[in-house]
Write a protein that holds these residues in place. Structure first.
Motif, PDB file in Angstrom:
ATOM      1  N   ARG A   1       3.294  16.312 -13.714  1.00  0.00           N
ATOM      2  CA  ARG A   1       3.299  17.775 -13.530  1.00  0.00           C
ATOM      3  C   ARG A   1       4.582  18.391 -14.077  1.00  0.00           C
ATOM      4  NH1 ARG A   1      -1.030  20.160 -13.770  1.00  0.00           N
ATOM      5  NH2 ARG A   1      -1.292  18.375 -15.077  1.00  0.00           N
TER       6      ARG A   1
ATOM      7  N   VAL B   1       0.845  -1.203   0.000  1.00  0.00           N
ATOM      8  CA  VAL B   1       0.000   0.000   0.000  1.00  0.00           C
ATOM      9  C   VAL B   1       0.879   1.251   0.000  1.00  0.00           C
ATOM     10  CG1 VAL B   1      -1.797   1.259   1.241  1.00  0.00           C
ATOM     11  CG2 VAL B   1      -1.848  -1.228   1.198  1.00  0.00           C
TER      12      VAL B   1
ATOM     13  N   PHE C   1       2.569  11.409 -10.229  1.00  0.00           N
ATOM     14  CA  PHE C   1       1.953  12.743 -10.266  1.00  0.00           C
ATOM     15  C   PHE C   1       3.004  13.808 -10.571  1.00  0.00           C
ATOM     16  CE2 PHE C   1       0.973  16.699  -7.974  1.00  0.00           C
ATOM     17  CZ  PHE C   1      -0.166  17.080  -8.662  1.00  0.00           C
TER      18      PHE C   1
ATOM     19  N   PHE D   1       2.349   1.810  -3.315  1.00  0.00           N
ATOM     20  CA  PHE D   1       1.356   2.398  -4.240  1.00  0.00           C
ATOM     21  C   PHE D   1       1.257   3.913  -4.037  1.00  0.00           C
ATOM     22  CE2 PHE D   1      -3.061   3.870  -4.699  1.00  0.00           C
ATOM     23  CZ  PHE D   1      -3.191   3.734  -6.069  1.00  0.00           C
TER      24      PHE D   1
ATOM     25  N   MET E   1      -0.372   4.418 -24.010  1.00  0.00           N
ATOM     26  CA  MET E   1      -1.070   3.131 -23.803  1.00  0.00           C
ATOM     27  C   MET E   1      -0.427   2.035 -24.663  1.00  0.00           C
ATOM     28  SD  MET E   1      -5.019   4.412 -23.772  1.00  0.00           S
ATOM     29  CE  MET E   1      -5.485   5.889 -22.882  1.00  0.00           C
TER      30      MET E   1
ATOM     31  N   ALA F   1      -0.085   7.031 -20.277  1.00  0.00           N
ATOM     32  CA  ALA F   1      -1.279   6.207 -20.515  1.00  0.00           C
ATOM     33  C   ALA F   1      -2.418   6.637 -19.600  1.00  0.00           C
ATOM     34  CB  ALA F   1      -0.945   4.731 -20.282  1.00  0.00           C
ATOM     35  N   VAL F   2      -2.106   6.883 -18.339  1.00  0.00           N
ATOM     36  CA  VAL F   2      -3.148   7.234 -17.367  1.00  0.00           C
ATOM     37  C   VAL F   2      -3.756   8.593 -17.702  1.00  0.00           C
ATOM     38  CG1 VAL F   2      -3.479   7.874 -14.951  1.00  0.00           C
ATOM     39  CG2 VAL F   2      -2.323   5.773 -15.517  1.00  0.00           C
ATOM     40  N   THR F   3      -2.965   9.462 -18.298  1.00  0.00           N
ATOM     41  CA  THR F   3      -3.509  10.780 -18.635  1.00  0.00           C
ATOM     42  C   THR F   3      -4.102  10.799 -20.043  1.00  0.00           C
ATOM     43  OG1 THR F   3      -1.266  11.467 -19.195  1.00  0.00           O
ATOM     44  CG2 THR F   3      -2.096  12.120 -17.047  1.00  0.00           C
ATOM     45  N   GLY F   4      -4.333   9.625 -20.622  1.00  0.00           N
ATOM     46  CA  GLY F   4      -5.120   9.536 -21.845  1.00  0.00           C
ATOM     47  C   GLY F   4      -4.344   9.602 -23.144  1.00  0.00           C
ATOM     48  N   ARG F   5      -3.021   9.495 -23.089  1.00  0.00           N
ATOM     49  CA  ARG F   5      -2.251   9.534 -24.344  1.00  0.00           C
ATOM     50  C   ARG F   5      -2.205   8.138 -24.952  1.00  0.00           C
ATOM     51  NH1 ARG F   5       0.910  14.284 -24.841  1.00  0.00           N
ATOM     52  NH2 ARG F   5       0.816  15.536 -22.944  1.00  0.00           N
TER      53      ARG F   5
END
Lengths: 199, 312
Positions: free
Chosen positions: A33, A18, A29, A21, A125, A117-121
């Motif tokens: 940024r 945990v 993050f 993570f 992915m 990938a997580v930010t949609g690129r």
């Protein structure tokens, strides 16, 4: 001594996952940024006109190194208990080259590809799928490359051991090198600057 | 003096109770998802929003029927005496959540069919032209539309909350002895339905509305998880021990990383960044919500089966 916390039993295996993570998400993050979710930004370091990746990563390494050094010096952290992967010189050299090649071609390293990938690129992915396919292929082919993978074994090797220099002196030299590299990188960026349209 | 403990020496004294495999969590997930879809579609019917051309909400009833059938298929696979399933429908036991569930699963079908008839998809209209006239006749009667909307809202709510009550009513498993489990599964179903619709929509304003709704559901889900754990931790020693399965025990990492971290907190964060236009809208958030919702059922079902009143 009361660190590393996990080694001294402050928490168990489940809690350590945990914590990993939370730290990993924080790392992701700040990568995002810092603009490291962009393949253009990341690959710019190979064209020498934007060395932000180099500067950020080297800063992180130096900060962590100084933190670990001072915590050890103050008697808070037992360095002997910090996990180190063994040095296997030849496979690690080849692995570094393969990763660098993939970095230039794909535009990401494994961590930044996850951020992208997580930010949609979509390219991020696809890169993540490539990483997973590579991990799977390596795992399946491991019996074939096991001999090479374990070759050049120097055990748990650190720079002070390899250079036969005191630990504190190596830390000082790395800091001097970092300061020099930061100053030099500014010059390199100006020297190789490209017009915005070419980026 | 030598003392022998001769009770529980025979392994058959303690029956094997970890009998639920993948089928029940999958059924609970699909049931919750369909429940959420019904509530969202019912709410949209009241607001007359689903009649907007191209709205993804028009697809929910049809998709709900398919997903419900898959869920009931998984449930059927779990049954020990499959040929006798029809007997569930020869009686109604008000004190049995399973009996309630069996009848709710039947009752939602006409509600979903009614919602489907209000907005018959184009491919069905082409194949069965008579449906167009039927749909128009139904839509012309406001009372019928309201009745179908109300049926979807109520039955969707019942279906979603029953999936949690089914577990919480099983007193032998202390982890499930929580009144928060029903609302938690309902909210999780609502968030996963909003996420699925968010994934499917091509309309920008609808996408933003669904993302906002999903954020509220996820926030509620976080609060309910906190209440669920607080409830267990302030109950008997047996319940505290059950809670430790998720708080330091073998399900800690999968619950906090998979369900809470990746399934709720990260999508909330990503969607708030997207809402603030700091990152582009991404399908990753809704996909994580769906995966987290499925994982929640797996964790609760499997951890619950490990929790017990007797000695560990």
């Amino acid at each position: 001594m009361n660190a590393p916390f996990y080694k001294f039993g402050a928490f168990g295996d489940e809690a350590s996952l945990v914590i990993a993570f939370v730290i990993g998400t924080g790392f992701g993050f700040f990568l995002e940024r810092s603009g490291f979710g962009s393949a253009r930004k990341l690959t710019a370091q190979f064209y020498l006109d934007d060395l932000a990746v180099f500067k950020v990563m080297f800063t992180a390494i130096v900060t962590a190194m100084l933190g670990v050094f001072y915590l050890s010096w103050l008697g808070i952290m037992d360095l002997a208990l910090v996990d180190l992967v063994t040095t296997n010189l030849w496979p690690q050299l080849v692995g570094g080259l393969v990763l660098g090649f993939g970095f230039v071609v794909g535009g990401y390293c494994p961590g930044t590809s996850l951020v992208a990938a997580v930010t949609g690129r979509i390219d991020g992915m696809v890169f993540v799928l490539g990483v997973l396919a590579g991990i799977f292929a390596f795992g399946e082919a491991f019996p074939l490359v096991k001999g090479f993978y374990e070759s050049g074994d120097f055990g748990r090797l650190t720079l002070p051991q390899a250079l036969h220099l005191p630990y504190g002196l190596v830390v000082f030299l790395v800091v001097v090198m970092a300061v020099g590299a930061f100053m030099g990188s500014g010059w390199v960026e100006r020297r190789f600057a490209r017009p915005a349209a070419e980026r | 003096m030598t003392e022998f403990t001769n009770t529980r020496a025979n392994h058959l004294v303690d029956p094997f109770l970890q009998v639920w495999g993948w089928e029940i969590p999958v059924y609970l997930f699909l049931g919750g998802l369909v429940a959420g879809m019904m509530v969202i579609a019912g709410g949209a019917m009241f607001a007359d929003r689903q009649r907007r051309a191209g709205s993804v909400l028009t697809l929910l009833p049809g998709l709900g029927l398919v997903l419900l059938s898959l869920g009931m298929g998984a449930l059927f696979l779990d049954l020990e005496h499959k040929p006798f399933v029809w007997r569930l429908y020869t009686t109604f036991q008000p004190a049995s959540p399973m009996s309630w569930g069996a009848w709710i699963l039947i009752a939602v079908v006409p509600a979903l069919l009614g919602a489907l008839l209000l907005n018959v998809p184009a491919f069905l209209r082409r194949r069965f032209p008579a449906l167009t006239a039927l749909s128009e006749a139904l839509c012309a009667q406001a009372a019928v539309v309201r009745a179908i909307a109300a049926a979807n809202l109520v039955l969707g709510g019942l279906l979603g909350i029953y999936t949690g009550i089914l577990l919480s009513a099983l007193g032998a498993r202390p982890l499930w002895n929580s009144a928060a489990l029903g609302p938690l599964f309902l909210t999780s179903g609502l968030s996963s339905a909003a996420a699925l619709a968010h994934l499917a929509t091509r309309d920008r304003s609808e996408s933003e509305q669904l993302a906002r709704a999903d954020q509220r559901f996820l926030q509620a889900e976080l609060a309910l998880i906190a209440l669920f754990l607080i409830g267990l931790l302030t109950a008997t020693q047996v319940h505290i021990r059950a809670a430790t399965l998720l708080l330091g025990g073998p399900f800690t990492a999968v619950f906090w990383v998979g369900v809470v971290g990746l399934g709720i907190a990260l999508p909330l964060f990503l969607q708030s960044l997207a809402a603030g236009q700091r990152i582009r809208p991404t399908p990753v958030g809704p996909l994580l919500v769906l995966a987290g919702s499925l994982l929640l059922r797996f964790v609760i079902v499997h951890a619950g089966q490990l929790s017990r009143w007797g000695p560990v």
